[in-house]
Design a protein around this motif. Structure first.
Motif, PDB file in Angstrom:
ATOM      1  N   ILE A   1       0.835  -1.204   0.000  1.00  0.00           N
ATOM      2  CA  ILE A   1       0.000   0.000   0.000  1.00  0.00           C
ATOM      3  C   ILE A   1       0.871   1.256   0.000  1.00  0.00           C
ATOM      4  O   ILE A   1       0.638   2.205  -0.761  1.00  0.00           O
ATOM      5  N   ILE A   2       1.906   1.262   0.850  1.00  0.00           N
ATOM      6  CA  ILE A   2       2.792   2.421   0.925  1.00  0.00           C
ATOM      7  C   ILE A   2       3.500   2.650  -0.402  1.00  0.00           C
ATOM      8  O   ILE A   2       3.603   3.794  -0.887  1.00  0.00           O
ATOM      9  N   ILE A   3       3.995   1.576  -1.017  1.00  0.00           N
ATOM     10  CA  ILE A   3       4.681   1.699  -2.304  1.00  0.00           C
ATOM     11  C   ILE A   3       3.732   2.263  -3.363  1.00  0.00           C
ATOM     12  O   ILE A   3       4.103   3.158  -4.150  1.00  0.00           O
ATOM     13  N   SER A   4       2.497   1.760  -3.397  1.00  0.00           N
ATOM     14  CA  SER A   4       1.528   2.212  -4.400  1.00  0.00           C
ATOM     15  C   SER A   4       1.243   3.704  -4.257  1.00  0.00           C
ATOM     16  O   SER A   4       1.292   4.463  -5.234  1.00  0.00           O
ATOM     17  N   PHE A   5       0.970   4.142  -3.029  1.00  0.00           N
ATOM     18  CA  PHE A   5       0.669   5.565  -2.813  1.00  0.00           C
ATOM     19  C   PHE A   5       1.910   6.430  -3.031  1.00  0.00           C
ATOM     20  O   PHE A   5       1.792   7.579  -3.480  1.00  0.00           O
ATOM     21  N   THR A   6       3.089   5.896  -2.729  1.00  0.00           N
ATOM     22  CA  THR A   6       4.315   6.650  -2.971  1.00  0.00           C
ATOM     23  C   THR A   6       4.527   6.888  -4.462  1.00  0.00           C
ATOM     24  O   THR A   6       4.877   8.001  -4.885  1.00  0.00           O
ATOM     25  N   VAL A   7       4.323   5.846  -5.262  1.00  0.00           N
ATOM     26  CA  VAL A   7       4.480   5.985  -6.713  1.00  0.00           C
ATOM     27  C   VAL A   7       3.471   6.995  -7.268  1.00  0.00           C
ATOM     28  O   VAL A   7       3.820   7.857  -8.093  1.00  0.00           O
ATOM     29  N   ILE A   8       2.230   6.917  -6.791  1.00  0.00           N
ATOM     30  CA  ILE A   8       1.208   7.863  -7.244  1.00  0.00           C
ATOM     31  C   ILE A   8       1.590   9.293  -6.859  1.00  0.00           C
ATOM     32  O   ILE A   8       1.478  10.230  -7.666  1.00  0.00           O
ATOM     33  N   ALA A   9       2.059   9.481  -5.627  1.00  0.00           N
ATOM     34  CA  ALA A   9       2.452  10.817  -5.171  1.00  0.00           C
ATOM     35  C   ALA A   9       3.613  11.369  -5.989  1.00  0.00           C
ATOM     36  O   ALA A   9       3.632  12.558  -6.341  1.00  0.00           O
ATOM     37  N   ILE A  10       4.584  10.512  -6.311  1.00  0.00           N
ATOM     38  CA  ILE A  10       5.729  10.955  -7.119  1.00  0.00           C
ATOM     39  C   ILE A  10       5.283  11.350  -8.515  1.00  0.00           C
ATOM     40  O   ILE A  10       5.714  12.389  -9.059  1.00  0.00           O
ATOM     41  N   LEU A  11       4.397  10.565  -9.119  1.00  0.00           N
ATOM     42  CA  LEU A  11       3.905  10.888 -10.461  1.00  0.00           C
ATOM     43  C   LEU A  11       3.152  12.214 -10.470  1.00  0.00           C
ATOM     44  O   LEU A  11       3.353  13.057 -11.362  1.00  0.00           O
ATOM     45  N   ILE A  12       2.280  12.403  -9.480  1.00  0.00           N
ATOM     46  CA  ILE A  12       1.524  13.662  -9.404  1.00  0.00           C
ATOM     47  C   ILE A  12       2.475  14.840  -9.199  1.00  0.00           C
ATOM     48  O   ILE A  12       2.318  15.908  -9.827  1.00  0.00           O
ATOM     49  N   SER A  13       3.469  14.672  -8.341  1.00  0.00           N
ATOM     50  CA  SER A  13       4.434  15.744  -8.094  1.00  0.00           C
ATOM     51  C   SER A  13       5.226  16.081  -9.350  1.00  0.00           C
ATOM     52  O   SER A  13       5.444  17.265  -9.662  1.00  0.00           O
ATOM     53  N   CYS A  14       5.652  15.050 -10.065  1.00  0.00           N
ATOM     54  CA  CYS A  14       6.420  15.279 -11.287  1.00  0.00           C
ATOM     55  C   CYS A  14       5.576  15.967 -12.355  1.00  0.00           C
ATOM     56  O   CYS A  14       6.060  16.863 -13.080  1.00  0.00           O
ATOM     57  N   LEU A  15       4.312  15.574 -12.465  1.00  0.00           N
ATOM     58  CA  LEU A  15       3.421  16.245 -13.421  1.00  0.00           C
ATOM     59  C   LEU A  15       3.236  17.717 -13.051  1.00  0.00           C
ATOM     60  O   LEU A  15       3.219  18.595 -13.926  1.00  0.00           O
TER      61      LEU A  15
ATOM     62  N   LEU B   1       5.380  19.605 -11.328  1.00  0.00           N
ATOM     63  CA  LEU B   1       6.630  20.293 -11.616  1.00  0.00           C
ATOM     64  C   LEU B   1       6.803  20.520 -13.117  1.00  0.00           C
ATOM     65  O   LEU B   1       7.275  21.581 -13.548  1.00  0.00           O
ATOM     66  N   TYR B   2       6.408  19.539 -13.898  1.00  0.00           N
ATOM     67  CA  TYR B   2       6.538  19.649 -15.352  1.00  0.00           C
ATOM     68  C   TYR B   2       5.684  20.807 -15.872  1.00  0.00           C
ATOM     69  O   TYR B   2       6.149  21.641 -16.660  1.00  0.00           O
TER      70      TYR B   2
ATOM     71  N   TRP C   1      15.039  17.707 -10.766  1.00  0.00           N
ATOM     72  CA  TRP C   1      15.890  18.244 -11.821  1.00  0.00           C
ATOM     73  C   TRP C   1      15.592  17.603 -13.178  1.00  0.00           C
ATOM     74  O   TRP C   1      15.616  18.268 -14.205  1.00  0.00           O
ATOM     75  N   ILE C   2      15.328  16.304 -13.159  1.00  0.00           N
ATOM     76  CA  ILE C   2      14.989  15.631 -14.419  1.00  0.00           C
ATOM     77  C   ILE C   2      13.678  16.181 -14.977  1.00  0.00           C
ATOM     78  O   ILE C   2      13.545  16.428 -16.185  1.00  0.00           O
ATOM     79  N   THR C   3      12.709  16.387 -14.090  1.00  0.00           N
ATOM     80  CA  THR C   3      11.402  16.872 -14.526  1.00  0.00           C
ATOM     81  C   THR C   3      11.491  18.299 -15.067  1.00  0.00           C
ATOM     82  O   THR C   3      10.935  18.629 -16.121  1.00  0.00           O
ATOM     83  N   VAL C   4      12.203  19.150 -14.337  1.00  0.00           N
ATOM     84  CA  VAL C   4      12.314  20.561 -14.731  1.00  0.00           C
ATOM     85  C   VAL C   4      13.329  20.727 -15.865  1.00  0.00           C
ATOM     86  O   VAL C   4      13.223  21.663 -16.672  1.00  0.00           O
ATOM     87  N   GLY C   5      14.288  19.818 -15.934  1.00  0.00           N
ATOM     88  CA  GLY C   5      15.379  19.963 -16.885  1.00  0.00           C
ATOM     89  C   GLY C   5      14.948  20.044 -18.328  1.00  0.00           C
ATOM     90  O   GLY C   5      15.560  20.775 -19.123  1.00  0.00           O
ATOM     91  N   TYR C   6      13.905  19.330 -18.704  1.00  0.00           N
ATOM     92  CA  TYR C   6      13.484  19.314 -20.112  1.00  0.00           C
ATOM     93  C   TYR C   6      13.153  20.720 -20.588  1.00  0.00           C
ATOM     94  O   TYR C   6      13.673  21.192 -21.600  1.00  0.00           O
TER      95      TYR C   6
END
Length: 327
Positions: A204-218, A220-221, A305-310
């Motif tokens: 459960i923690i891994i699933s919500f962590t991945v979702i949170a990272i994706l939302i954060s990266c979107l 930032l993008y 940095w990867i997200t903003v770098g583009y």
């Protein structure tokens, strides 16, 4: 029945795919319901130590690969009676106040039904986890038993012949005690079941962590695209004035880096508190080190940095004439 136990043990032992066969009243991964209180000479039952008791035959310690650190195992055919001999774990010795070096031959006592039983320590095993790491290790005593004490036949087999061994044992079982169904469990699976809830929580923690990272990266993008668009004129002027690509990329990434670092500083105390609270449910646990948070912060910055770098690199490489003309 004694006959069935001995017959099954003998038949199992004859098969090459089965390495050793033993019997016990209990197995690791299951709660031990049998216990009794022991005390050394000079003490009494009121000050004695409660010990969980295994009834075993002479091969169980070898089959379970428990570490016998002092003394010897039970003998399969001893001239002296073994029913008053015991093997204890290190914690039992500690709770009884007996140094490990003085344990062998030590007499322990138990008062029951108006009588005093005397037990001789013939061996000491290293402490092992009967239950999961949520539970503390307890004082444990191994006591010789007979068929009436045993609830489990325990066999170690060659892993590559597991299925053949199971079929062989089932066949022998049905021929010997056809009135009872053949049931088995693998020790590693039995132990793994103790951590089933922890594994589910981990998923459960891994699933919500991945979702949170994706939302954060979107987020930032999108934000980096917006900032780059707003600073088109500034970027164009800087490039015309000779600013290198690296400085322009740094200009666009600087503010995002500050925000990520601020968010990291806010999250560290909360994360530490939650992790520490979760670790409290384990009797045996690690200490949370600074390296964990440094690694998390580094990974977070890299993702940012990867997200903003583009968009940063794209804006820095754009033709300044086109940028200024459009403005």
């Amino acid at each position: 029945a004694a006959h069935a136990y001995q017959v099954l043990k003998n038949r199992f032992s004859q098969h090459t795919e089965i390495k050793q066969v033993s019997a016990s009243s209990m197995l690791p991964g299951r709660s031990i319901l049998n216990d009794f209180r022991l005390y050394p000479a000079g003490s009494n039952m009121e000050n004695g130590t409660y010990c969980q008791r295994y009834f075993v035959d002479d091969q169980l310690i070898d089959v379970l690969q428990l570490n016998l650190i002092e003394g010897r195992n039970f003998k399969s055919s001893a001239a002296e009676p073994q029913n008053m001999q015991i093997i204890v774990n290190q914690l039992a010795l500690k709770n009884l106040g007996i140094p490990k070096e003085e344990a062998i031959g030590k007499k322990l006592y138990r008062d029951y039904d108006g009588k005093t039983g005397e037990y001789e320590v013939i061996g000491v095993i290293d402490d092992f986890h009967q239950l999961s790491l949520h539970q503390p290790i307890v004082s444990t005593v191994f006591h010789p038993g007979d068929s009436s004490d045993f609830s489990f036949l325990v066999a170690s087999v060659h892993p590559e012949n597991m299925q053949k061994a199971l079929k062989t044992m089932e066949s022998d079982w049905q021929e010997t005690v056809a009135s009872s169904p053949f049931e088995y469990s693998l020790l590693d699976q039995q132990i793994q079941q103790q951590y089933e809830n922890d594994y589910k929580m981990f998923q459960i923690i891994i699933s919500f962590t991945v979702i949170a990272i994706l939302i954060s990266c979107l987020g930032l993008y999108g934000l980096s695209a917006f900032v780059a668009e707003r600073k088109v004129k500034e970027i164009g002027i800087r490039k015309v004035m000779g600013a290198p690509v690296g400085s322009i990329v740094g200009l666009l990434s600087k503010d995002f880096t500050k925000l990520v670092l601020l968010a990291f500083l806010i999250s560290v105390p909360l994360s530490y508190y939650l992790m520490d609270q979760w670790l409290q449910v384990f009797a045996y646990r690690i200490n949370i080190s600074v390296q964990v948070f440094l690694l998390a912060g580094t990974v977070t910055l890299v993702f940012a940095w990867i997200t903003v770098g583009y968009h940063s690199i794209r804006a820095a490489l754009a033709n300044p004439v086109e940028s200024l003309r459009n403005e």
